[in-house]
Design a protein around this motif. Structure first.
Motif, PDB file in Angstrom:
ATOM      1  N   GLY A   1       6.436  64.686  46.199  1.00 13.64           N
ATOM      2  CA  GLY A   1       7.775  64.619  45.623  1.00 13.64           C
ATOM      3  C   GLY A   1       8.632  65.828  45.919  1.00 13.64           C
ATOM      4  N   ARG A   2       8.056  66.850  46.542  1.00 20.16           N
ATOM      5  CA  ARG A   2       8.837  68.034  46.898  1.00 20.16           C
ATOM      6  C   ARG A   2       9.288  67.943  48.352  1.00 20.16           C
ATOM      7  NH1 ARG A   2       8.864  71.670  42.923  1.00 20.16           N
ATOM      8  NH2 ARG A   2       7.212  71.554  41.366  1.00 20.16           N
ATOM      9  N   ASP A   3      10.269  68.759  48.689  1.00 19.76           N
ATOM     10  CA  ASP A   3      10.845  68.718  50.033  1.00 19.76           C
ATOM     11  C   ASP A   3      10.020  69.590  50.982  1.00 19.76           C
ATOM     12  OD1 ASP A   3      12.544  68.163  52.108  1.00 19.76           O
ATOM     13  OD2 ASP A   3      14.018  69.693  51.566  1.00 19.76           O
ATOM     14  N   GLN A   4       8.749  69.240  51.118  1.00 22.98           N
ATOM     15  CA  GLN A   4       7.867  69.932  52.044  1.00 22.98           C
ATOM     16  C   GLN A   4       6.631  69.067  52.256  1.00 22.98           C
ATOM     17  OE1 GLN A   4       6.565  73.355  49.222  1.00 22.98           O
ATOM     18  NE2 GLN A   4       4.744  72.926  50.456  1.00 22.98           N
ATOM     19  N   SER A   5       5.851  69.388  53.262  1.00 24.80           N
ATOM     20  CA  SER A   5       4.610  68.657  53.500  1.00 24.80           C
ATOM     21  C   SER A   5       3.616  68.930  52.377  1.00 24.80           C
ATOM     22  CB  SER A   5       3.998  69.089  54.833  1.00 24.80           C
ATOM     23  OG  SER A   5       2.700  68.541  54.974  1.00 24.80           O
ATOM     24  N   PRO A   6       2.884  67.912  51.915  1.00 23.70           N
ATOM     25  CA  PRO A   6       1.832  68.147  50.929  1.00 23.70           C
ATOM     26  C   PRO A   6       0.533  68.651  51.558  1.00 23.70           C
ATOM     27  CG  PRO A   6       2.061  65.798  51.307  1.00 23.70           C
ATOM     28  CD  PRO A   6       3.136  66.470  52.118  1.00 23.70           C
ATOM     29  N   TRP A   7       0.521  68.926  52.852  1.00 22.98           N
ATOM     30  CA  TRP A   7      -0.601  69.606  53.485  1.00 22.98           C
ATOM     31  C   TRP A   7      -0.270  71.098  53.529  1.00 22.98           C
ATOM     32  CZ3 TRP A   7       0.060  64.553  54.127  1.00 22.98           C
ATOM     33  CH2 TRP A   7      -1.083  63.737  54.238  1.00 22.98           C
ATOM     34  N   LEU A   8      -1.080  71.916  52.865  1.00 22.34           N
ATOM     35  CA  LEU A   8      -0.808  73.343  52.712  1.00 22.34           C
ATOM     36  C   LEU A   8      -1.780  74.177  53.532  1.00 22.34           C
ATOM     37  CD1 LEU A   8      -0.236  73.646  48.843  1.00 22.34           C
ATOM     38  CD2 LEU A   8       1.430  73.103  50.637  1.00 22.34           C
ATOM     39  N   LEU A   9      -1.351  75.387  53.880  1.00 13.23           N
ATOM     40  CA  LEU A   9      -2.230  76.387  54.469  1.00 13.23           C
ATOM     41  C   LEU A   9      -2.722  77.286  53.343  1.00 13.23           C
ATOM     42  CD1 LEU A   9      -0.342  77.373  57.748  1.00 13.23           C
ATOM     43  CD2 LEU A   9      -2.492  76.106  57.559  1.00 13.23           C
ATOM     44  N   GLU A  10      -4.033  77.301  53.153  1.00 11.69           N
ATOM     45  CA  GLU A  10      -4.617  77.966  51.989  1.00 11.69           C
ATOM     46  C   GLU A  10      -5.806  78.831  52.391  1.00 11.69           C
ATOM     47  OE1 GLU A  10      -3.738  74.606  48.593  1.00 11.69           O
ATOM     48  OE2 GLU A  10      -5.665  74.539  49.624  1.00 11.69           O
TER      49      GLU A  10
ATOM     50  N   ASP B   1       9.098  82.769  55.820  1.00 11.59           N
ATOM     51  CA  ASP B   1       9.878  81.547  56.073  1.00 11.59           C
ATOM     52  C   ASP B   1       9.440  80.353  55.220  1.00 11.59           C
ATOM     53  OD1 ASP B   1       7.614  80.382  57.317  1.00 11.59           O
ATOM     54  OD2 ASP B   1       8.279  80.938  59.333  1.00 11.59           O
ATOM     55  N   GLY B   2       8.464  80.549  54.327  1.00 11.04           N
ATOM     56  CA  GLY B   2       8.107  79.514  53.369  1.00 11.04           C
ATOM     57  C   GLY B   2       7.025  78.555  53.811  1.00 11.04           C
ATOM     58  N   ARG B   3       6.464  78.746  54.995  1.00  6.64           N
ATOM     59  CA  ARG B   3       5.387  77.844  55.409  1.00  6.64           C
ATOM     60  C   ARG B   3       4.126  78.059  54.579  1.00  6.64           C
ATOM     61  NH1 ARG B   3       4.908  79.084  61.620  1.00  6.64           N
ATOM     62  NH2 ARG B   3       5.933  81.033  60.948  1.00  6.64           N
ATOM     63  N   ILE B   4       3.938  79.255  54.078  1.00  2.00           N
ATOM     64  CA  ILE B   4       2.875  79.531  53.113  1.00  2.00           C
ATOM     65  C   ILE B   4       3.536  79.849  51.786  1.00  2.00           C
ATOM     66  CG2 ILE B   4       1.041  81.125  52.465  1.00  2.00           C
ATOM     67  CD1 ILE B   4       0.378  81.458  55.403  1.00  2.00           C
ATOM     68  N   ASN B   5       3.301  78.995  50.780  1.00  4.06           N
ATOM     69  CA  ASN B   5       3.970  79.204  49.488  1.00  4.06           C
ATOM     70  C   ASN B   5       3.053  78.933  48.298  1.00  4.06           C
ATOM     71  OD1 ASN B   5       3.879  76.417  49.663  1.00  4.06           O
ATOM     72  ND2 ASN B   5       5.992  76.079  49.014  1.00  4.06           N
ATOM     73  N   ASN B   6       1.756  79.180  48.476  1.00  2.00           N
ATOM     74  CA  ASN B   6       0.843  79.092  47.334  1.00  2.00           C
ATOM     75  C   ASN B   6       0.389  80.499  46.957  1.00  2.00           C
ATOM     76  OD1 ASN B   6      -2.130  79.376  48.658  1.00  2.00           O
ATOM     77  ND2 ASN B   6      -0.800  78.198  50.027  1.00  2.00           N
TER      78      ASN B   6
END
Length: 212
Positions: free
Chosen positions: A85-94, A183-188
């Motif tokens: 539901g957010r404006d980003q991919s639900p696949w994260l880099l963690e 740039d927000g690609r990592i945001n956890n």
């Protein structure tokens, strides 16, 4: 009379909170409790009884795998339902991460999850910190580490199928990973905290760890 600035923090503790009633309202893989409670206020009186829903989630361990010789980190890409539901991919880099089981130390969890999620083994582990994920509504505490690995042969798809894990391993230059925060690609939170810690301690870690 002392001003607010002169009052030291943490004048209250666990014993100052009175839980008048507690009820489990959901029990599944995780648990949700509802609490009726009260506690003293800074002004000297007591808070009227109020309720809070509390997500009961065990502690977890997260580790940033780092190759000091190559100056590379290993990041894991996987699906996270909480991002739907957010404006980003639900696949994260963690980071390498897992729940702490009864009787396990965080270091044991780190080694188990490194093997299951990335096919890695840590030569050394350095503790970064412990932090509460979302204490307004969750009990979870994260034990955060940086771990020494060789990234030379890291990669591929890993995970425990019975736990519905589908994890792709990426080897990334540390500078590129830091740019991903900007740039927000990592945001956890765990990844951000660990990568910024490594940015601060990079020279010391490379000097002290050397070749894995």
């Amino acid at each position: 009379m002392p001003t607010d600035n002169a009052v030291k923090p943490f004048q209250f503790g666990q014993r100052d909170v009175h839980v008048e009633r507690r009820e489990t309202v959901f029990q599944g893989f995780f648990r949700m409790d509802k609490l009726w409670l009260t506690h003293p206020r800074f002004a000297g009186d007591h808070m009227p009884q109020f309720t809070r829903e509390l997500f009961i989630r065990g502690d977890a361990t997260c580790v940033l795998p780092y190759d000091p010789e190559r100056d590379e980190v290993v990041l894991l890409e996987q699906f996270r339902a909480g991002v739907l539901g957010r404006d980003q991919s639900p696949w994260l880099l963690e980071l390498v991460a897992g729940m702490n089981e009864d009787g396990e130390t965080p270091e044991q969890v780190a080694q188990r999850e490194a093997q299951e999620e990335a096919g890695l083994q840590f030569s050394q582990l350095e503790k970064i910190c412990e932090y509460l994920v979302s204490p307004g509504g969750s009990t979870e505490l994260i034990h955060l580490y940086c771990g020494q690995v060789s990234s030379e042969h890291a990669g591929g798809v890993h995970g425990v199928e019975a736990e519905h894990e589908d994890i792709r391993v990426h080897v990334v230059a540390l500078d590129e990973a830091l740019a991903m925060i900007v740039d927000g690609r990592i945001n956890n939170a765990a990844a951000i905290i660990a990568l910024q810690w490594l940015q601060i301690h990079r020279s010391r870690i490379r000097e002290s760890w050397g070749r894995p």
